[in-house]
Design a protein around this motif. Structure first.
Motif, PDB file in Angstrom:
ATOM      1  N   GLY A  53     -14.763  23.914 -16.699  1.00 25.97           N
ATOM      2  CA  GLY A  53     -15.175  22.558 -17.037  1.00 25.97           C
ATOM      3  C   GLY A  53     -16.301  22.517 -18.042  1.00 25.97           C
ATOM      4  O   GLY A  53     -16.899  21.468 -18.271  1.00 25.97           O
ATOM      5  N   TYR A  95      -9.781  18.274 -26.898  1.00 24.95           N
ATOM      6  CA  TYR A  95     -10.499  18.887 -25.778  1.00 24.95           C
ATOM      7  C   TYR A  95     -11.791  19.592 -26.201  1.00 24.95           C
ATOM      8  O   TYR A  95     -12.425  20.257 -25.388  1.00 24.95           O
ATOM      9  CB  TYR A  95      -9.582  19.875 -25.047  1.00 24.95           C
ATOM     10  CG  TYR A  95      -8.398  19.193 -24.402  1.00 24.95           C
ATOM     11  CD1 TYR A  95      -8.532  18.537 -23.193  1.00 24.95           C
ATOM     12  CD2 TYR A  95      -7.155  19.180 -25.041  1.00 24.95           C
ATOM     13  CE1 TYR A  95      -7.444  17.897 -22.601  1.00 24.95           C
ATOM     14  CE2 TYR A  95      -6.064  18.545 -24.458  1.00 24.95           C
ATOM     15  CZ  TYR A  95      -6.220  17.899 -23.239  1.00 24.95           C
ATOM     16  OH  TYR A  95      -5.149  17.259 -22.661  1.00 24.95           O
ATOM     17  N   THR A 131     -22.275  17.542 -28.514  1.00 22.77           N
ATOM     18  CA  THR A 131     -21.720  17.993 -27.238  1.00 22.77           C
ATOM     19  C   THR A 131     -22.794  18.067 -26.162  1.00 22.77           C
ATOM     20  O   THR A 131     -22.553  17.719 -24.997  1.00 22.77           O
ATOM     21  CB  THR A 131     -21.037  19.365 -27.414  1.00 22.77           C
ATOM     22  OG1 THR A 131     -20.025  19.266 -28.430  1.00 22.77           O
ATOM     23  CG2 THR A 131     -20.389  19.829 -26.122  1.00 22.77           C
ATOM     24  N   GLU A 166     -23.772  14.248 -25.316  1.00 21.74           N
ATOM     25  CA  GLU A 166     -22.754  13.329 -24.807  1.00 21.74           C
ATOM     26  C   GLU A 166     -22.209  13.864 -23.482  1.00 21.74           C
ATOM     27  O   GLU A 166     -21.808  15.020 -23.407  1.00 21.74           O
ATOM     28  CB  GLU A 166     -21.598  13.196 -25.803  1.00 21.74           C
ATOM     29  CG  GLU A 166     -21.992  12.592 -27.134  1.00 21.74           C
ATOM     30  CD  GLU A 166     -20.880  12.708 -28.173  1.00 21.74           C
ATOM     31  OE1 GLU A 166     -19.795  13.229 -27.827  1.00 21.74           O
ATOM     32  OE2 GLU A 166     -21.117  12.299 -29.317  1.00 21.74           O
ATOM     33  N   PRO A 167     -22.161  13.038 -22.435  1.00 19.80           N
ATOM     34  CA  PRO A 167     -21.595  13.495 -21.157  1.00 19.80           C
ATOM     35  C   PRO A 167     -20.127  13.913 -21.336  1.00 19.80           C
ATOM     36  O   PRO A 167     -19.365  13.243 -22.043  1.00 19.80           O
ATOM     37  CB  PRO A 167     -21.713  12.270 -20.248  1.00 19.80           C
ATOM     38  CG  PRO A 167     -22.746  11.405 -20.888  1.00 19.80           C
ATOM     39  CD  PRO A 167     -22.647  11.659 -22.357  1.00 19.80           C
ATOM     40  N   THR A 168     -19.736  15.021 -20.710  1.00 20.89           N
ATOM     41  CA  THR A 168     -18.367  15.514 -20.798  1.00 20.89           C
ATOM     42  C   THR A 168     -17.742  15.513 -19.414  1.00 20.89           C
ATOM     43  O   THR A 168     -18.325  16.025 -18.458  1.00 20.89           O
ATOM     44  CB  THR A 168     -18.339  16.948 -21.372  1.00 20.89           C
ATOM     45  OG1 THR A 168     -18.913  16.946 -22.677  1.00 20.89           O
ATOM     46  CG2 THR A 168     -16.911  17.469 -21.470  1.00 20.89           C
ATOM     47  N   ASN A 169     -16.554  14.931 -19.308  1.00 21.04           N
ATOM     48  CA  ASN A 169     -15.814  14.966 -18.046  1.00 21.04           C
ATOM     49  C   ASN A 169     -15.143  16.330 -17.933  1.00 21.04           C
ATOM     50  O   ASN A 169     -14.271  16.662 -18.743  1.00 21.04           O
ATOM     51  CB  ASN A 169     -14.764  13.855 -18.029  1.00 21.04           C
ATOM     52  CG  ASN A 169     -14.017  13.786 -16.711  1.00 21.04           C
ATOM     53  OD1 ASN A 169     -14.157  14.665 -15.852  1.00 21.04           O
ATOM     54  ND2 ASN A 169     -13.207  12.756 -16.547  1.00 21.04           N
ATOM     55  N   PRO A 170     -15.514  17.138 -16.934  1.00 17.36           N
ATOM     56  CA  PRO A 170     -14.962  18.486 -16.860  1.00 17.36           C
ATOM     57  C   PRO A 170     -13.493  18.538 -16.440  1.00 17.36           C
ATOM     58  O   PRO A 170     -12.800  19.511 -16.745  1.00 17.36           O
ATOM     59  CB  PRO A 170     -15.842  19.169 -15.812  1.00 17.36           C
ATOM     60  CG  PRO A 170     -16.355  18.059 -14.962  1.00 17.36           C
ATOM     61  CD  PRO A 170     -16.521  16.891 -15.881  1.00 17.36           C
ATOM     62  N   GLU A 171     -13.000  17.512 -15.760  1.00 19.38           N
ATOM     63  CA  GLU A 171     -11.648  17.590 -15.196  1.00 19.38           C
ATOM     64  C   GLU A 171     -10.539  17.734 -16.239  1.00 19.38           C
ATOM     65  O   GLU A 171      -9.631  18.541 -16.068  1.00 19.38           O
ATOM     66  CB  GLU A 171     -11.387  16.389 -14.279  1.00 19.38           C
ATOM     67  CG  GLU A 171     -12.237  16.397 -13.029  1.00 19.38           C
ATOM     68  CD  GLU A 171     -12.184  17.739 -12.285  1.00 19.38           C
ATOM     69  OE1 GLU A 171     -11.066  18.263 -12.089  1.00 19.38           O
ATOM     70  OE2 GLU A 171     -13.249  18.257 -11.909  1.00 19.38           O
ATOM     71  N   PRO A 172     -10.548  16.949 -17.332  1.00 19.17           N
ATOM     72  CA  PRO A 172      -9.500  17.171 -18.346  1.00 19.17           C
ATOM     73  C   PRO A 172      -9.539  18.579 -18.943  1.00 19.17           C
ATOM     74  O   PRO A 172      -8.484  19.137 -19.273  1.00 19.17           O
ATOM     75  CB  PRO A 172      -9.820  16.109 -19.410  1.00 19.17           C
ATOM     76  CG  PRO A 172     -10.556  15.048 -18.680  1.00 19.17           C
ATOM     77  CD  PRO A 172     -11.369  15.771 -17.652  1.00 19.17           C
ATOM     78  N   LYS A 210     -10.478  21.343 -17.348  1.00 19.20           N
ATOM     79  CA  LYS A 210      -9.901  22.238 -16.342  1.00 19.20           C
ATOM     80  C   LYS A 210      -8.378  22.114 -16.309  1.00 19.20           C
ATOM     81  O   LYS A 210      -7.666  23.119 -16.209  1.00 19.20           O
ATOM     82  CB  LYS A 210     -10.486  21.923 -14.963  1.00 19.20           C
ATOM     83  CG  LYS A 210     -11.965  22.235 -14.820  1.00 19.20           C
ATOM     84  CD  LYS A 210     -12.460  21.853 -13.426  1.00 19.20           C
ATOM     85  CE  LYS A 210     -13.941  22.141 -13.256  1.00 19.20           C
ATOM     86  NZ  LYS A 210     -14.431  21.766 -11.906  1.00 19.20           N
ATOM     87  N   GLN A 211      -7.897  20.879 -16.401  1.00 19.70           N
ATOM     88  CA  GLN A 211      -6.443  20.668 -16.376  1.00 19.70           C
ATOM     89  C   GLN A 211      -5.780  21.291 -17.595  1.00 19.70           C
ATOM     90  O   GLN A 211      -4.710  21.903 -17.495  1.00 19.70           O
ATOM     91  CB  GLN A 211      -6.140  19.181 -16.289  1.00 19.70           C
ATOM     92  CG  GLN A 211      -6.529  18.548 -14.961  1.00 19.70           C
ATOM     93  CD  GLN A 211      -6.416  17.039 -14.980  1.00 19.70           C
ATOM     94  OE1 GLN A 211      -5.798  16.453 -15.877  1.00 19.70           O
ATOM     95  NE2 GLN A 211      -7.016  16.383 -13.988  1.00 19.70           N
TER      96      GLN A 211
END
Length: 364
Positions: free
Chosen positions: A291, A312, A331, A334-340, A342-343
């Motif tokens: 993530g 990504y 980077t 800016e907050p990064t959503n780790p779930e995408p 990881k997917q």
């Protein structure tokens, strides 16, 4: 009869060697018998071999001198497939397979954009590699590139299209996911410390860590951060000198080769791939599996495929330290959503890759 023999010079700490160990694990998991045939039984990955892999050591001082022993092995064991990686080893595998003259099918894997590599190579033999591809690869049974870009390049160099395939590297495995959870014995990852920018790879011209250091010098003017570069190689003294020139010695570390770089990736603020060229870009997927956000050069070949043209992770021009610095700063802030991430990384799983190998080799 052995199902698959994997042929390598040794188990040096490079990405291709790591990939072949992962494949060996995947083949064993599918109940296939696997021989790992090494010219020399040395290298940091020796201690990480999967259980169930039979190691055969040819004990030759040079790759060329291993040809008679490899031919003897092929005649005696008659593996169904001989799978090799890296240019010189691939040429030797094809040659030995033809001389052995038995039913073994030879499959070579290519882990770099060979046109880019040859244009930047100081050694004559590396500059001649594209020519050798046109001479040798038509005699292989299978030619497998690790990205679409690598495969397209191989075909332009003379690899027969009907024999040439692409299979993304087997990166995400149960072992990787476990290692991502391990702790890191480094004070820069303690709570409350500035974010760590991470580079991982051989300290060679290809990886272009000089551009990463120059970008980090610009980042430090605007954002508190530190830089760790994992790996060994010929450019270490040059890179350390560059760090001194920018007066960054207190904020840049070179730990060398570490057994578990993945734990560093899991705790980094951002992983940066600064390469001038690639075949795939393993470290991008490894970091994304944790993530961790990534920034990469848009080099040939691989990173843009992994990152879906920037969906990504940010892509920047090769050798552009200003653009790299801007991408790193964006980077980090800016907050990064780790779930995408990881997917996306799971699309490059060991199971997916092994299944494709078994399909192409008609062993499924």
């Amino acid at each position: 009869m052995t199902d698959i023999a994997i042929f390598l010079m040794d188990l040096g700490g490079g990405g291709a060697e790591r990939v072949m160990i992962n494949l060996a694990q995947g083949f064993v998991d599918h109940q296939l018998s696997v021989d790992l045939v090494l010219v020399q039984a040395k290298g940091p990955y020796l201690s990480q071999l999967p259980a169930g892999v039979n190691v055969v050591t040819l004990n030759s001082s040079r790759l060329l001198l291993s040809i008679p022993k490899l031919i003897q092995y092929l005649k005696k064991k008659q593996p169904k497939f001989l799978l090799s990686a890296l240019d010189d080893t691939n040429f030797i595998a094809i040659l030995a397979g033809k001389i052995a003259g038995n039913s073994t099918k030879v499959a070579v894997t290519v882990h770099n954009n060979l046109s880019q590599e040859s244009q930047n190579a100081p050694q004559l033999k590396r500059r001649l590699t594209p020519t050798f591809v046109g001479w040798f690869y038509p005699s292989a049974d299978y030619v497998i590139g690790v990205s679409n870009g690598v495969t397209d390049n191989l075909i332009t160099l003379g690899s027969p299209p009907e024999k040439t395939h692409f299979i993304y590297n087997p990166i995400v495995s149960a072992e990787l996911l476990e290692k991502l959870q391990e702790s890191v014995n480094h004070p820069w990852f303690a709570s409350g410390q500035p974010p760590v920018i991470l580079g991982v790879g051989r300290l060679s011209p290809q990886k272009d860590f000089a551009t990463l250091i120059r970008a980090f010098a610009q980042v430090r003017k605007q954002h508190q951060a530190r830089l760790i570069i994992l790996g060994e190689g010929s450019k270490l003294d040059y890179l350390k000198g560059l760090v001194q020139d920018f007066d960054l010695t207190e904020d840049v570390a070179f730990p060398g080769f570490v057994d578990n770089p993945y734990s560093y990736m899991a705790r980094a603020g951002v992983l940066v791939l600064s390469s001038a060229w690639e075949g795939f870009g393993n470290v991008l997927v490894e970091a994304m599996a944790a993530g961790t956000p990534v920034v990469s050069t848009d080099c040939e070949s691989g990173p843009a495929e992994i990152l879906a043209q920037g969906k990504y992770g940010k892509l920047v021009p090769v050798a552009d330290s200003q653009a790299m610095a801007e991408a790193i700063l964006a980077t980090l802030t800016e907050p990064t959503n780790p779930e995408p991430l990881k997917q996306r990384a799971m699309e490059f799983s060991l199971e997916n890759s092994v299944n494709q190998y078994l399909r192409i080799l008609r062993m499924d």
